[in-house]
Design an enzyme around this catalytic site. Sequence first.
Site, PDB file in Angstrom:
ATOM      1  N   LYS A 173     -38.007  19.897-131.358  1.00 44.29           N
ATOM      2  CA  LYS A 173     -37.040  19.229-130.482  1.00 44.29           C
ATOM      3  C   LYS A 173     -37.006  17.762-130.894  1.00 44.29           C
ATOM      4  CE  LYS A 173     -37.885  18.283-126.092  1.00 44.29           C
ATOM      5  NZ  LYS A 173     -37.806  18.371-124.620  1.00 44.29           N
TER       6      LYS A 173
HETATM    7  C1  5RP Z   1     -39.671  14.189-121.944  1.00 47.25           C
HETATM    8  C2  5RP Z   1     -39.206  15.401-122.636  1.00 47.25           C
HETATM    9  C3  5RP Z   1     -38.001  16.060-122.105  1.00 47.25           C
HETATM   10  O1  5RP Z   1     -38.235  17.457-122.033  1.00 47.25           O
HETATM   11  C4  5RP Z   1     -36.899  15.869-123.121  1.00 47.25           C
HETATM   12  O2  5RP Z   1     -36.690  14.511-123.336  1.00 47.25           O
HETATM   13  C5  5RP Z   1     -35.612  16.554-122.663  1.00 47.25           C
HETATM   14  O3  5RP Z   1     -35.176  15.970-121.498  1.00 47.25           O
HETATM   15  P1  5RP Z   1     -33.913  14.964-121.534  1.00 47.25           P
HETATM   16  O4  5RP Z   1     -32.708  15.783-121.955  1.00 47.25           O
HETATM   17  O5  5RP Z   1     -33.809  14.480-120.105  1.00 47.25           O
HETATM   18  O6  5RP Z   1     -34.247  13.885-122.524  1.00 47.25           O
HETATM   19  O7  5RP Z   1     -39.746  15.870-123.624  1.00 47.25           O
HETATM   20  O8  5RP Z   1     -40.737  13.668-122.673  1.00 47.25           O
END
Ligand code: 5RP
Length: 262
Positions: A173
């Site tokens: 991610k």
């Molecule tokens: C926070 C995270 C969140 O899961 C990730 O950032 C996704 O959330 P958003 O779309 O609100 O950024 O890893 O550390």
Amino acid sequence: MDWGMANRMSKIIKPKTGKTVMLAVDHGYFMGPTTGLENLKKTVDPLIPYADTLMLTRGALRNYVSPDVDIPIVLRVSGGTSILNKNLLHEGIVASIEEAIRLNVAGVAFSILVGSEMERDTILAFTEMIDEAQLYGIPVVAVTAVGKEMVRDARYMSLASRIAAELGAQIVKTYYVDGFEQVVRTCPVPIVIAGGKKLPELDALKMAHAAIKAGAVGVDMGRNIFQSGDPVAMIKAVRAVVHEGASPKDAFAQFPKGKKRR
Ligand code: 5RP
């Protein structure tokens, strides 16, 4: 890939489209009751039918989500610092693989902070989790967190994503940036994008669309869904973009008229 790992991967990245809409509500482990998650159950329950997976902490799962829920869980297993700490995201293991198995999860998520002074700690803890998760056929979603001082560009995201994949993550991610095709091209495992800070809905849909076009398999989105003026309409619109290839404009056009569009 052994059967168990392949089966769990299919619960995250849907075989029918090869894509995924992961709903991220794990923010509390370092942000506390962030806007929209003050009552996590109230926020999440209406969204569950439209999410492919739910990403959250073990405490949120136990205290806010009914055990008869029908959605694959991706468990946040790294943590250790809060938004009050100058070394934000100096993370280590905060939930064991045994706990993940006990909670019957489809995957686990772990943040690494490539380029920060704490990178070695986060990376070594990450690889411990990779070894454990591999033993039980549980996919690891590497979250390439980005420290305040780091430049968010394709070169950085490509570096961080490739490091995560080289160390054994099954899914990465990261964040959408210009030149995202390079990030996808140089990463050997599927990539999803985080949504990041809240944007106007149409902009968030454009970002998701651009990421898919560049080769991402989906999103792991939180604030741009649960902080939307109409979270259900937003997750449906994200699904249309990710799973049906809808244009951002057409997806956004589905928003109920009169709903607060930000
Ligand atoms: C926070 C995270 C969140 O899961 C990730 O950032 C996704 O959330 P958003 O779309 O609100 O950024 O890893 O550390």
